[in-house]
Write a protein that holds these residues in place. Sequence first.
Motif, PDB file in Angstrom:
ATOM      1  N   HIS A 178       2.431  46.614 -13.432  1.00  0.00           N
ATOM      2  CA  HIS A 178       2.078  45.278 -12.950  1.00  0.00           C
ATOM      3  C   HIS A 178       0.780  44.896 -13.650  1.00  0.00           C
ATOM      4  N   ALA A 179       0.884  43.989 -14.619  1.00  0.00           N
ATOM      5  CA  ALA A 179      -0.274  43.653 -15.460  1.00  0.00           C
ATOM      6  C   ALA A 179      -1.236  42.695 -14.788  1.00  0.00           C
ATOM      7  N   GLY A 180      -0.830  42.065 -13.696  1.00  0.00           N
ATOM      8  CA  GLY A 180      -1.696  41.130 -12.991  1.00  0.00           C
ATOM      9  C   GLY A 180      -0.953  39.870 -12.605  1.00  0.00           C
ATOM     10  N   ASP A 181      -1.700  38.857 -12.186  1.00  0.00           N
ATOM     11  CA  ASP A 181      -1.097  37.612 -11.712  1.00  0.00           C
ATOM     12  C   ASP A 181      -1.887  36.416 -12.222  1.00  0.00           C
ATOM     13  N   PHE A 182      -1.136  35.315 -12.461  1.00  0.00           N
ATOM     14  CA  PHE A 182      -1.728  33.998 -12.667  1.00  0.00           C
ATOM     15  C   PHE A 182      -1.351  33.148 -11.450  1.00  0.00           C
ATOM     16  N   VAL A 183      -2.312  32.450 -10.888  1.00  0.00           N
ATOM     17  CA  VAL A 183      -2.026  31.552  -9.776  1.00  0.00           C
ATOM     18  C   VAL A 183      -2.773  30.243 -10.010  1.00  0.00           C
ATOM     19  N   GLY A 184      -2.032  29.150 -10.040  1.00  0.00           N
ATOM     20  CA  GLY A 184      -2.640  27.832 -10.168  1.00  0.00           C
ATOM     21  C   GLY A 184      -2.187  26.928  -9.044  1.00  0.00           C
ATOM     22  N   THR A 185      -3.102  26.152  -8.490  1.00  0.00           N
ATOM     23  CA  THR A 185      -2.753  25.209  -7.422  1.00  0.00           C
ATOM     24  C   THR A 185      -3.369  23.845  -7.717  1.00  0.00           C
ATOM     25  N   GLN A 186      -2.779  22.827  -7.137  1.00  0.00           N
ATOM     26  CA  GLN A 186      -3.318  21.476  -7.251  1.00  0.00           C
ATOM     27  C   GLN A 186      -2.955  20.698  -5.997  1.00  0.00           C
ATOM     28  N   TRP A 187      -3.948  20.023  -5.451  1.00  0.00           N
ATOM     29  CA  TRP A 187      -3.734  19.192  -4.266  1.00  0.00           C
ATOM     30  C   TRP A 187      -4.312  17.810  -4.569  1.00  0.00           C
ATOM     31  N   THR A 188      -3.449  16.790  -4.541  1.00  0.00           N
ATOM     32  CA  THR A 188      -3.849  15.430  -4.916  1.00  0.00           C
ATOM     33  C   THR A 188      -3.503  14.460  -3.798  1.00  0.00           C
ATOM     34  N   THR A 189      -4.475  13.673  -3.397  1.00  0.00           N
ATOM     35  CA  THR A 189      -4.265  12.621  -2.395  1.00  0.00           C
ATOM     36  C   THR A 189      -4.627  11.282  -3.015  1.00  0.00           C
ATOM     37  N   TRP A 203       0.828  -1.202   0.000  1.00  0.00           N
ATOM     38  CA  TRP A 203       0.000   0.000   0.000  1.00  0.00           C
ATOM     39  C   TRP A 203       0.864   1.254   0.000  1.00  0.00           C
ATOM     40  N   ASP A 204       0.306   2.314  -0.560  1.00  0.00           N
ATOM     41  CA  ASP A 204       1.026   3.588  -0.675  1.00  0.00           C
ATOM     42  C   ASP A 204       0.001   4.716  -0.554  1.00  0.00           C
ATOM     43  N   LEU A 205       0.094   5.461   0.525  1.00  0.00           N
ATOM     44  CA  LEU A 205      -0.804   6.593   0.761  1.00  0.00           C
ATOM     45  C   LEU A 205       0.014   7.873   0.687  1.00  0.00           C
ATOM     46  N   SER A 206      -0.353   8.789  -0.223  1.00  0.00           N
ATOM     47  CA  SER A 206       0.442  10.001  -0.416  1.00  0.00           C
ATOM     48  C   SER A 206      -0.459  11.196  -0.671  1.00  0.00           C
ATOM     49  N   SER A 207       0.108  12.371  -0.433  1.00  0.00           N
ATOM     50  CA  SER A 207      -0.581  13.626  -0.731  1.00  0.00           C
ATOM     51  C   SER A 207       0.434  14.590  -1.330  1.00  0.00           C
ATOM     52  N   THR A 208       0.041  15.254  -2.428  1.00  0.00           N
ATOM     53  CA  THR A 208       0.926  16.158  -3.153  1.00  0.00           C
ATOM     54  C   THR A 208       0.253  17.508  -3.313  1.00  0.00           C
ATOM     55  N   TRP A 209       0.981  18.556  -2.988  1.00  0.00           N
ATOM     56  CA  TRP A 209       0.463  19.918  -3.172  1.00  0.00           C
ATOM     57  C   TRP A 209       1.430  20.683  -4.065  1.00  0.00           C
ATOM     58  N   GLY A 210       0.884  21.382  -5.047  1.00  0.00           N
ATOM     59  CA  GLY A 210       1.709  22.182  -5.941  1.00  0.00           C
ATOM     60  C   GLY A 210       1.077  23.524  -6.225  1.00  0.00           C
ATOM     61  N   LYS A 211       1.923  24.520  -6.456  1.00  0.00           N
ATOM     62  CA  LYS A 211       1.435  25.874  -6.726  1.00  0.00           C
ATOM     63  C   LYS A 211       2.380  26.564  -7.691  1.00  0.00           C
ATOM     64  N   ASP A 212       1.800  27.265  -8.654  1.00  0.00           N
ATOM     65  CA  ASP A 212       2.575  28.105  -9.566  1.00  0.00           C
ATOM     66  C   ASP A 212       2.009  29.512  -9.471  1.00  0.00           C
ATOM     67  N   ASP A 213       2.829  30.454  -9.048  1.00  0.00           N
ATOM     68  CA  ASP A 213       2.406  31.826  -8.776  1.00  0.00           C
ATOM     69  C   ASP A 213       3.233  32.761  -9.648  1.00  0.00           C
ATOM     70  N   ILE A 214       2.571  33.436 -10.599  1.00  0.00           N
ATOM     71  CA  ILE A 214       3.267  34.252 -11.593  1.00  0.00           C
ATOM     72  C   ILE A 214       2.775  35.694 -11.523  1.00  0.00           C
ATOM     73  N   SER A 215       3.700  36.599 -11.329  1.00  0.00           N
ATOM     74  CA  SER A 215       3.403  38.031 -11.380  1.00  0.00           C
ATOM     75  C   SER A 215       3.839  38.542 -12.753  1.00  0.00           C
ATOM     76  N   VAL A 216       2.887  39.080 -13.525  1.00  0.00           N
ATOM     77  CA  VAL A 216       3.129  39.484 -14.909  1.00  0.00           C
ATOM     78  C   VAL A 216       3.317  40.999 -14.966  1.00  0.00           C
ATOM     79  N   HIS A 217       4.337  41.455 -15.691  1.00  0.00           N
ATOM     80  CA  HIS A 217       4.656  42.879 -15.773  1.00  0.00           C
ATOM     81  C   HIS A 217       4.873  43.298 -17.227  1.00  0.00           C
ATOM     82  N   THR A 218       4.531  44.520 -17.506  1.00  0.00           N
ATOM     83  CA  THR A 218       4.830  45.138 -18.801  1.00  0.00           C
ATOM     84  C   THR A 218       5.889  46.197 -18.540  1.00  0.00           C
TER      85      THR A 218
END
Length: 807
Positions: A374-385, A333-348
Motif C-alpha cells: 500500500h503505497a499511500g493515498d491521495f484525497v481531494g475534496t471541494q465544497w462550493t456554495t 434566484w438560485d442557491l446551491s451547495s456542492t460537495w465532491g471528494k476523490d479518494d484514491i488508495s495507491v498500491h504497488t
Amino acid sequence: MFSAGSALAQDTEMEAVIVTGTRTTGLRAVDSPAPVQVLDATALQRVGQSDLIQAIAQNVPSFNAQAFGGDTANLTLSAKLRGLSPNHALVLVNGKRRHGTANLAVLGGPFQGGATADLNFIPLNAIDHVEVLQDGAAAQYGTDAIAGVINLILKDNTEGGNIIVSGGEYIDGGGKTGDFTANIGLKPMENAYLDLTFESRWHSSSFRGDVDPRVINTPYNTASSSRLSRYPDLVNAEHYPYLNRIAGDAEYRLNIGAFNAGYRFSDTLEIYTFGTYGSKYGAAFENYRVPNLVIGRDGTNPYPQGFSPKEGIWEDDYAITGGLKGVTAGWNWDLSSTWGKDDISVHTLNSINRSLYIDTSTATTPGSSPRDFHAGDFVGTQWTTTLDLTHDYEVGMATPLTLALGAEYREDSYEIRPGDVGSRYKEGSQSYPGFQLTDAGKHERRNWAVYADVAFSPIEPLKLDFAVRHEDFSDFGDTTVYKATGRYDFSDMLAIRGTVSTGFRAPTLAESYYSATNVSPTSAFVQLPPNSAAARLVGVNGLQPEKSTNFSVGFVAHPGWGVTATLDAYQIEIEDRIVGSGSLYGSGGAFNIPAVTAAIIANGNSLDPTVTQTGINIFTNGLDTRTRGADLVVTATTGMFDKGSVQWTFTANWNETEVTKIAAPPAQLTGASLFDPGALYTLEKSSPKFRIVGGGVWNWGPLSINLKESLYGPSKGIGSRTGAVYYQTRIKTAVITDLEVSYEMVEGVRVSVGANNLFNTYPNRINGLLRDDYLRNNSNAYVTQYPTFSPFGINGGYYYAKLNYRF
C-alpha cells in the motif's frame, strides 16, 4: 447524389437553448455572442468508446484527449481545451462546479500537471447534452476558466429510458472492453422528476512495445555478459522477449451511477438535487525488473525470471449538489451547495522492497519482503456554495437589460497519506515507492468570490455583455478579472462577435504540495513540492498564480439551405504559467547540480542505490506563453431525394503555443535551466498544429450510417537518454476514419457496429537514432516504439458492436 432544395432541407442551425456563456435566459447557441458548441446525446453516443472524454474529443477538435500517461497518470486520463493545460478548462455539471481528481499527472508530457475533473466518473448515458464554451470565462464562472467551460447537462426525464450493451477491442489485440449502462426517467409524484443512470465498464490492458534489450543477446549485450546467459530460464518467462509491458493501456473496472431529481412546489419555487458516485480499480504495468536485481545474502533469488510490477489504484469518487431556485419580486434566484471528494488508495503490486529483502536475509536464510504494497493515498475534496441572482429591466432599449449578481464560497483540501512501512523502507517498493512521512500532509484553501454581469441590446442588431468578478484566496490574496463580449448582426445571414477578458488561476493544491519518488530501472527522480524548504535549496519559493489575457473575434453566417458557419480566432496570453520543469540531475546526467542532491536529502527521500541517474522535477512559474488559434464549425442538412437525409458537420481547430519569456534560472542552478529542451518542446510542439473533422450522418428509415474523417496535423517531441543529446520525433499528418452502421431491428431496438480508426493507422515511430542510443546502452526505454504524445493514441484501430434498447 443529393438535393439541397429548400423543400427537403432541414434546419439544423444549433437551435438549442444554452445556459453556458450567458446569464440571459432563452438564448440559442446560434445567437450567442460567444462560441458555444452543443453536443446532444445522439452525437455523444455515436462514439465507439463509451467514456465521456472520447465522446467530447471526437466531436470538438479543440478538445484533445490524453491517450497515454506515465505512472499513475495512465490510470486517470484527462483532456485539454485549446492547447492549454487541462487545469485551464472548468467543468460544470448542470452549471455547478465539478471537483477535480486527486491523481495529479506528474510526469512530463502535454498533459503534465492536470488535476481537473475526471469526466469518466460521469456516465455518458446520464447526459442530455454538453455545452462547450470555447472562450475565456474566468469573470463569469471562476478564475480557472481560462480556456473555456465544459457544462454537462444531465437528463431530467420523467418517463422512458434505455439500456445499452456494447463491446469491442483493438484490431491488433488488447483493450477488450465491455460496457453495460441503463437509464430510466421516473415521476415519483406530481411536479417531480427523478432520472437514474448506472454504468459498469471493464477494459483490459494493451501492449504496443518492442523487445527488452536487457534480456536478449545484442551486439551491445553479448552472450558472455547478457542476463540471458546467466539466467537461461528467461526464455520460458511469459511474453519473452517482450517482458517489459509498460507501453500500452492500463486495465480497469469501473462502476458509476448518477441521479438528477427535483420537485416544483409552484411556478416560483423548485428544489433540486443531483449527484454521482463511482468506484474504480485500475492497474498499469511498470518497467520490468531483471532477475539479478534482488539477490539475498544466501544467494536466493526471489524472482528468478525477473518481475513486472504494476501500479494499482482503488478509487471512490463522490459528488452531490442540493439547491433551491425560484422567483421573488422579479428576481430569479438560485442557491446551491456542492460537495465532491476523490479518494484514491495507491498500491504497488507484484513488486518487492529490494533493501528490505536483502537486509532480512542471512548467509543461510532467504530474506523477507511483501510482494504487494500500500503505497499511500491521495484525497481531494471541494465544497462550493453559490448564490446566483438575475433580473430583467425594461430600460427603453431593444431588449430588456439583464442584471446578474452572485457570490460563491469554496473550500478545497488535498491530502497525501503515507504508505505502509514496507513500501517506504529505505528506497521503498520497486517501481513505485510508498509515500514517505515527509511526503504526507493535508493542505487546505478557502476562497470567496462576488460577481456582476450585465447584458443588453442598445439597438436590435447589437448584443453587449460585461462581467466582473472579484475573488479572494486564503493563500494568495485577492484579484479582480473582467470580460467584455459583443455581437452585431448585419442581417439574418451574417453577424460578427468578439470578446476580451482577463483571468487568474491559482495553482491547484496538488501542484503546490505533491511529493513522491519516481523510479525506473536506471533512474530515481524526486518530484519536489514547490512549497517546501527543500525546494528553496534549488531556488523555488512556492508557486504564484497565473495571469491571463484573452482576445477573440469571429463571425456567424447563415447563407441558407440549412447551413450555419462560425469562425472564431483567439489569442490567450498567460504570465507566470505553471509548468513542470525539465529533469534536473544530481548524478548521472550531462550536467549535475549539487543543490539538487542537497534538496533530495533535505526532503527526506532515500533513493535506489542500483540506479545510475538521480535528480528532481518540480512545478514552477517559469514561463510566459502565447497561444493563438481559430475554431471553425459548419453544419448543414441535405435531403437525399426519397432516401432520407444527411446531417453534415465540418469542424476544425488551428492552434499554436509559443513560449514568449523564460525566467532566469535561480542562482542555485547556475549553469543550468529549470526547463530543458524537452519541457519547452512539450509546450510548443507536442500538440497537433491543426485538427479537422468532417463527416455526415445518413438517416434513412431504420438505417443510419455515420462516417467521419479526422485530419490530425503534425506534432513533435524530443527525447534524450542523458540530457546531453536530444533527438526529435515527428508525427506526420494523419487521417483517421471512423465508421458506424446502425439499424433499428424492431421498434426501440437498434444494433450498431463500427470502428474508430477503421484503417488501423499508427503514429510514426520514435526517432530511430534515439532508440539506437537506448539499444546501445541496454536501456529499458527501447521498448517504447510509439510516441506517447500521439494525439490519436498508440493502439491502432478499435472495432465495436452495440445494442441499444429504448423503452
